[in-house]
Design a protein around this motif. Structure first.
Motif, mmCIF file in Angstrom:
data_model
loop_
_atom_site.group_PDB
_atom_site.id
_atom_site.type_symbol
_atom_site.label_atom_id
_atom_site.label_comp_id
_atom_site.label_asym_id
_atom_site.label_seq_id
_atom_site.Cartn_x
_atom_site.Cartn_y
_atom_site.Cartn_z
ATOM 1 N N GLU A 1 3.633 4.089 -13.941
ATOM 2 C CA GLU A 1 3.258 5.441 -13.468
ATOM 3 C C GLU A 1 4.576 6.144 -12.914
ATOM 4 N N LEU A 2 5.511 5.403 -12.256
ATOM 5 C CA LEU A 2 6.854 5.893 -12.165
ATOM 6 C C LEU A 2 7.467 6.551 -13.266
ATOM 7 N N ASN A 3 7.681 5.843 -14.374
ATOM 8 C CA ASN A 3 8.013 6.237 -15.551
ATOM 9 C C ASN A 3 7.590 7.712 -15.840
ATOM 10 N N GLN A 4 6.150 7.808 -15.724
ATOM 11 C CA GLN A 4 5.483 9.123 -16.374
ATOM 12 C C GLN A 4 5.796 10.109 -15.185
ATOM 13 N N ALA A 5 6.119 9.697 -14.061
ATOM 14 C CA ALA A 5 6.216 10.643 -12.811
ATOM 15 C C ALA A 5 7.729 11.257 -12.963
ATOM 16 N N ARG A 6 8.593 10.137 -13.557
ATOM 17 C CA ARG A 6 9.948 10.785 -13.685
ATOM 18 C C ARG A 6 10.055 11.760 -14.880
ATOM 19 N N ASP A 7 9.217 11.244 -15.907
ATOM 20 C CA ASP A 7 9.107 12.405 -16.994
ATOM 21 C C ASP A 7 8.609 13.669 -16.818
ATOM 22 N N THR A 8 7.535 13.626 -15.838
ATOM 23 C CA THR A 8 7.205 14.972 -15.678
ATOM 24 C C THR A 8 8.012 15.860 -14.597
ATOM 25 N N LEU A 9 8.770 15.090 -13.988
ATOM 26 C CA LEU A 9 9.795 15.803 -13.037
ATOM 27 C C LEU A 9 10.875 16.199 -13.893
ATOM 28 N N MET A 10 11.146 15.421 -14.916
ATOM 29 C CA MET A 10 12.476 15.900 -15.743
ATOM 30 C C MET A 10 11.879 17.116 -16.698
ATOM 31 N N ARG A 11 10.757 17.085 -17.037
ATOM 32 C CA ARG A 11 10.205 18.478 -17.619
ATOM 33 C C ARG A 11 10.152 19.723 -16.825
ATOM 34 N N GLU A 12 9.769 19.343 -15.417
ATOM 35 C CA GLU A 12 9.648 20.504 -14.579
ATOM 36 C C GLU A 12 11.005 21.038 -14.269
ATOM 37 N N ARG A 13 11.847 19.998 -14.162
ATOM 38 C CA ARG A 13 13.401 20.351 -14.022
ATOM 39 C C ARG A 13 14.002 21.161 -15.035
ATOM 40 N N ASP A 14 13.653 20.999 -16.254
ATOM 41 C CA ASP A 14 14.077 21.497 -17.593
ATOM 42 C C ASP A 14 13.441 23.040 -17.648
ATOM 43 N N GLU A 15 12.003 23.086 -17.331
ATOM 44 C CA GLU A 15 11.494 24.405 -17.097
ATOM 45 C C GLU A 15 12.120 25.194 -16.103
ATOM 46 N N ALA A 16 12.457 24.614 -15.071
ATOM 47 C CA ALA A 16 12.928 25.640 -14.005
ATOM 48 C C ALA A 16 14.386 26.018 -14.649
ATOM 49 N N VAL A 17 15.329 24.970 -15.169
ATOM 50 C CA VAL A 17 16.576 25.411 -15.682
ATOM 51 C C VAL A 17 15.986 26.599 -16.806
ATOM 52 N N LYS A 18 15.111 26.386 -17.493
ATOM 53 C CA LYS A 18 14.752 27.751 -18.576
ATOM 54 C C LYS A 18 14.260 28.985 -17.779
ATOM 55 N N LYS A 19 13.727 28.887 -16.535
ATOM 56 C CA LYS A 19 13.380 30.033 -15.970
ATOM 57 C C LYS A 19 14.545 30.572 -15.321
ATOM 58 N N LEU A 20 15.470 29.635 -14.901
ATOM 59 C CA LEU A 20 16.857 30.080 -14.246
ATOM 60 C C LEU A 20 17.641 30.996 -15.257
ATOM 61 N N MET A 21 17.615 30.360 -16.404
ATOM 62 C CA MET A 21 18.350 31.092 -17.445
ATOM 63 C C MET A 21 17.733 32.471 -17.706
ATOM 64 N N LEU A 22 16.302 32.489 -18.016
ATOM 65 C CA LEU A 22 15.930 33.698 -18.008
ATOM 66 C C LEU A 22 16.166 34.797 -17.061
#
Length: 164
Positions: free
Chosen positions: A95-116
């Motif tokens: 569960e923690l691994n999944q949560a970490r993966d989800t947070l990393m995806r969200e972080r990556d999406e936020a970075v993409k949004k920031l770049m846009l």
């Protein structure tokens, strides 16, 4: 009588030209004010969006850090347990691994949004520069109208003095 009519005609033309020049000048001033307002509104919008995205990125980074620390703690617990409650600890670890993966995806999406957003800011900055150059061009036109107005006034006065 002919001189008086010609003098009246030149006076009417002069008043008409001055009125037209004043109307053009007023319109240009209004447009300049509108452009300055638009520049200010765009800058405020860009600043607000940047602050929002920056805060979201900081929140996501903090969430990721917290999840990684909890994952590390649970991993240590798992290593200590070695056998007791192993299936439950493995489930929690997954569960923690999944949560970490989800947070990393969200972080990556936020970075993409920031770049846009940064790209949008560059576009808005370019637009703002274009608006500023339009404003400068309008100001030059206004100055040209003022010079032309003075020239017309001088020419009309010359014509009037020739007539009289």
């Amino acid at each position: 009588r002919w001189k008086e009519e010609k003098k009246d005609m030149y006076h009417k033309v002069r008043v008409s030209v001055e009125s037209d020049n004043q109307q053009a000048f007023d319109l240009l001033q209004k447009e300049n004010q509108r452009l300055q307002g638009e520049i200010h509104r765009q800058q405020k919008r860009v600043n607000a969006e940047m602050a929002r995205l920056k805060n979201r990125c900081l929140d996501l980074a903090q969430e990721l850090e917290n999840a990684q620390m909890e994952l590390a703690a649970r991993t240590r617990d798992l290593e200590l347990a070695q056998g007791r409650d192993l299936p439950e600890l493995q489930r929690q670890n997954n569960e923690l691994n999944q949560a970490r993966d989800t947070l990393m995806r969200e972080r990556d999406e936020a970075v993409k949004k920031l770049m846009l957003a940064l790209e949008k800011i560059e576009v808005i900055e370019d637009e703002r520069k274009g608006l500023k150059s339009q404003l400068k061009a309008s100001e030059k036109i206004v100055k040209g109208f003022e010079v032309a107005k003075k020239d017309w006034a001088a020419k009309l006065e010359d014509k009037e003095s020739e007539i009289t």
